[in-house]
Design an enzyme around this catalytic site. Structure first.
Site, PDB file in Angstrom:
ATOM      1  N   SER A  46      13.340 -12.852  13.996  1.00 49.05           N
ATOM      2  CA  SER A  46      12.872 -14.232  13.971  1.00 49.05           C
ATOM      3  C   SER A  46      13.502 -14.929  15.169  1.00 49.05           C
ATOM      4  CB  SER A  46      13.260 -14.913  12.663  1.00 49.05           C
ATOM      5  OG  SER A  46      12.458 -16.071  12.487  1.00 49.05           O
ATOM      6  N   GLU A  47      12.677 -15.641  15.941  1.00 53.24           N
ATOM      7  CA  GLU A  47      13.108 -16.055  17.277  1.00 53.24           C
ATOM      8  C   GLU A  47      14.210 -17.117  17.273  1.00 53.24           C
ATOM      9  OE1 GLU A  47      10.056 -16.359  16.056  1.00 53.24           O
ATOM     10  OE2 GLU A  47       9.132 -18.282  16.570  1.00 53.24           O
ATOM     11  N   ASN A  48      14.506 -17.686  16.116  1.00 54.22           N
ATOM     12  CA  ASN A  48      15.641 -18.617  16.092  1.00 54.22           C
ATOM     13  C   ASN A  48      16.980 -17.881  16.103  1.00 54.22           C
ATOM     14  OD1 ASN A  48      14.850 -17.811  13.441  1.00 54.22           O
ATOM     15  ND2 ASN A  48      16.305 -19.278  12.610  1.00 54.22           N
TER      16      ASN A  48
END
Lengths: 220, 233
Positions: A46-48
């Site tokens: 997840s890109e966070n």
């Protein structure tokens, strides 16, 4: 019968291959995690800033310090890691993430995608989508074939501001699975159970190549 | 040891003036510098250009600065879930520049790493690329993006020490280390402020050289934006 959102997610999950790192966008793509075929080992990014994202936490175990890019509370599986946003997009741009699944408002027959802005109406932003579509080798779009007004979302050319050019390789909708080829446009690969080729042709505005044999999707 | 501790948020804001460009760490409401934001609200500093991945929610996070008309411009990648933001944007009160999230992160990192500009494929062929130099590398077009220039950066960490070293927890890391590197003056608020020597140097995420002022946050609400759980059965 047209697939529901879970059906679309289930069909996309059949594309997963062992050893892949996978980024799932918000909406239908998130549901893909519920249908990982047995024996397939993958990790969700997840890109966070997490690799090895797990399912939602049990009630009472949720943490404000552990969310996904959709801002939902999540868990971290054994082997997970956390990192900053630059490192996250480093792995995306450098193609360490093998598959990106995301939603779209429109896809064009040459693989352009629009999913971040409706001028004058909705401007929420592109988030990480522009980085993902510009770099990912393998992009699957999960969406409804037509919008709420019944108009096709598979177009000759996108009418909305685009998110990326010639990047989408495969589209899975409630009606069909299609590949995109720069020379042949959308290529119809599979039909949703009980959906006719004619219905798919009628619902597709962009150029659609229909092979002689178009099998039904196999969903258990 | 160079001591970076300041007593409170008000002292940490010294030198922050109307019209400055300011960074705020966090993703959604996860890892936002909520005490510094509250202090900026109290001090009434206005016309800020804010670089932050998101713009908070209604009445929390950067939402409290929006409510008070203190933000002139937002530079973000995603700004949903905030009605007041939308109202100000559509009425023209608020300028908004939307940029891809990875580009946002790298523009922070570049600023903190002495790199003035870089090429990225993100946004090529879209509105984001308008007016920007395009160059082809390895047969693929890329656009030129510049490092940010930010007077202050406000970040939030889990643990910090007197030397300004920071450790983050979970996905609350996100933009915080990059913005800490990028700020001309970086202010870190931490949940646990420890004497030097209490953090293992092997585990430091941000070395204190990037953190000019550090303080113990008096209270952290740490609001959850989307509480999603599964049942035990």
């Amino acid at each position: 019968m047209a697939l529901d959102k879970n059906g679309i997610a289930q069909r996309i999950a059949q594309e997963l291959q062992s050893g892949w790192y996978v980024n799932l966008g918000i909406g239908i793509p998130t549901l893909v995690a519920n249908y990982i075929p047995e024996g397939i080992d993958i990790e969700f990014q997840s890109e966070n800033g997490i690799l090895g994202m797990g399912p939602f936490p049990f009630e009472g175990e949720e943490s404000p310090d552990l969310i996904n890019a959709g801002k939902q509370t999540i868990t971290a599986l054994d082997g997970a890691s956390f990192f900053d946003s630059a490192t996250s997009f480093a792995m995306i741009r450098a193609q360490k993430v093998q598959l990106t699944v995301l939603g779209a408002m429109e896809v064009s027959e040459n693989g352009d995608i629009a999913n971040w802005k409706i001028p004058g109406k909705m401007v929420k932003g592109m988030g990480g989508a522009m980085d993902l579509v510009a770099s990912a080798e393998n992009i699957i779009v999960a969406m409804q074939h037509c919008n709420r007004k019944g108009a096709s979302k598979l177009l000759k050319a996108c009418s909305l501001p685009i998110t990326g050019v010639q990047c989408v390789k495969k589209v899975v909708t409630d009606l069909a699975v299609m590949d995109i080829d720069p020379d042949q446009g959308f290529i119809l690969r599979e039909r949703a159970p009980g959906v006719s080729v004619e219905a798919i042709v009628a619902a597709t505005e962009g150029r659609l190549t229909v092979p002689e044999h178009v099998p039904e999707m196999q969903l258990d | 040891m160079i001591n970076r501790i300041v007593d409170n948020a008000d002292i940490a804001l010294e030198g922050l003036e109307d019209g400055m460009t300011v960074m705020f760490g966090g993703f959604g409401l996860c890892g936002i510098p909520e005490n510094s934001i509250a202090a900026i609200r109290k001090k009434g500093i206005k016309n800020l250009t804010c670089i932050s991945n998101n713009a908070g929610v209604d009445h929390f996070g950067l939402g409290i600065l929006l409510d008070n008309g203190q933000i002139k411009k937002m530079i973000s990648s995603y700004v949903g879930e905030n009605d007041e933001f939308e109202r100000q944007m559509l009425s023209g009160e608020l300028e908004v520049e939307l940029i891809p999230q990875g580009t946002l992160a790298e523009r922070c990192r570049a600023a903190g790493a002495g790199i003035p500009a870089f090429f990225t494929p993100a946004g090529y062929g879209t509105e984001v690329a308008e007016g920007k130099e395009v160059r082809e590398f390895n047969g693929k077009p890329h656009i030129l993006e510049h490092a940010f220039d930010s007077s202050f950066a406000f970040v939030k960490a889990w643990k910090g020490d007197a030397a300004g070293n920071l450790i983050f927890k979970g996905t609350a890391r996100n933009f915080n280390p990059l913005m800490a590197m990028a700020g001309k003056i970086t202010v870190a608020e931490v949940e646990q402020l420890l004497p030097a020597g209490q953090l293992d140097p092997n585990e430091i995420h941000v070395p204190g050289i990037f953190v000019h002022r550090i303080y113990q946050g008096p209270a952290f609400e740490k609001r959850i934006e989307q509480r999603t759980v599964r049942s035990r059965s």
